[in-house]
Design a protein around this motif. Sequence first.
Motif, short mmCIF file in Angstrom:
data_model
loop_
_atom_site.label_atom_id
_atom_site.label_comp_id
_atom_site.label_asym_id
_atom_site.label_seq_id
_atom_site.Cartn_x
_atom_site.Cartn_y
_atom_site.Cartn_z
N VAL A 60 -3.31 -19.12 -3.76
CA VAL A 60 -3.38 -17.88 -4.55
C VAL A 60 -2.19 -17.84 -5.49
O VAL A 60 -2.32 -17.64 -6.71
N GLU A 110 -8.33 0.77 -4.58
CA GLU A 110 -7.97 -0.24 -3.59
C GLU A 110 -6.45 -0.23 -3.51
O GLU A 110 -5.78 -0.11 -4.55
N PRO A 152 -5.65 -2.00 -8.96
CA PRO A 152 -4.59 -2.51 -9.84
C PRO A 152 -3.71 -3.52 -9.11
O PRO A 152 -3.90 -3.74 -7.91
N PRO A 153 -2.75 -4.12 -9.79
CA PRO A 153 -1.80 -5.01 -9.08
C PRO A 153 -1.05 -4.19 -8.03
O PRO A 153 -0.62 -3.07 -8.32
N TYR A 154 -0.93 -4.73 -6.83
CA TYR A 154 -0.22 -3.97 -5.78
C TYR A 154 0.59 -4.82 -4.83
O TYR A 154 1.19 -4.30 -3.90
N VAL A 155 0.64 -6.12 -5.00
CA VAL A 155 1.40 -6.96 -4.07
C VAL A 155 2.88 -6.95 -4.49
O VAL A 155 3.19 -7.25 -5.65
N1 GLN Z 1 -6.03 -8.27 -2.42
C1 GLN Z 1 -5.44 -9.14 -3.38
C2 GLN Z 1 -4.68 -10.26 -2.67
O1 GLN Z 1 -4.52 -10.22 -1.52
C3 GLN Z 1 -4.53 -8.38 -4.31
C4 GLN Z 1 -5.31 -7.61 -5.29
C5 GLN Z 1 -4.45 -6.73 -6.13
O2 GLN Z 1 -3.23 -6.89 -6.26
N2 GLN Z 1 -5.07 -5.77 -6.68
O3 GLN Z 1 -4.29 -11.23 -3.22
#
Ligand code: GLN
Length: 291
Positions: A203, A243, A188-191
């Motif tokens: 990005v 992840e 999922p979104p995680y940043v």
């Molecule tokens: N790994 C991705 C990134 O570095 C982020 C993916 C996510 O938020 N799930 O941009």
Amino acid sequence: MILKEYQSYFSQELSAIYPQTEIDTFFFFLIEEYIDFQRIDLVLKPDFELSSDILPFFKNALEALQKEIPIQYILGKTEFYGFPFLVNSDTLIPRPETEELVEWILNVISPTKKTQIIDIGTGSGCIPISLAKHLPNATIFALDISKEALTVAKQNAILNKVAIYFIETNILQTNHLAQKFDVIISNPPYVRELEKFEIKKNVLENEPHLALFVTDEDPLLFYNKIADLAAKHLTPNGLLFLEINQYLGKETIKMLAQKGFTNIELKKDHFGNDRMIKCHFNNLDSIENSK
Ligand code: GLN
């Protein structure tokens, strides 16, 4: 203009922005796409004439690269786990770290078993489609909030000749899944907003923020929700694969343990960052319910 002349012009135009190795890779991708040449053809046919109907394609790609648009979006495709995937600005470009997650799942799940799998927040569909290619007996579902991403994911399932059940839904407003699953997966979104400065410009300016960002105040928002759903909907001894944000390994493990997940394993990606988790859920409730 002949190929070798164009290549040196192309390199010159991009040299202020990218390292030479990356420029060469871009050029290889473009000659493959637009004139069906392999790398070796640059050596074998340096005097090949780029005709006036082909040159505009190169010109557009060059202009996009100068704006730091990712090459995958320019070509509209990429490769993930050895399979072709269409991508556009509605989907993240699949990451190599996610290939490692797929590898881990495939090492654990038997291809002969009839497995029910769901991927939450599927984007381009790279996870469920790669799994489907290797797990012919699995029934695979994939959710996303974005209609546009699902359009791409559906095309990718067709392109790769696999059947996936795609569902458009907002997971944060979902309290119930229609059935039980042996494997639940999510990237999922995680940043966090506070990590924005670490994210590369290409990005940040091109990939969908919906798929990337969470607030600093509640970075495990999606993980909490997915864990609650997994606790309710995993079959006995079912597995949850996630992840994760590399900086939040401890917090994510703590949250999962508090919700009753066991055998929690944290794995690093090839960069050495905490990147993925596998855990079980096998409380008595879920065993009772499955009888
Ligand atoms: N790994 C991705 C990134 O570095 C982020 C993916 C996510 O938020 N799930 O941009």
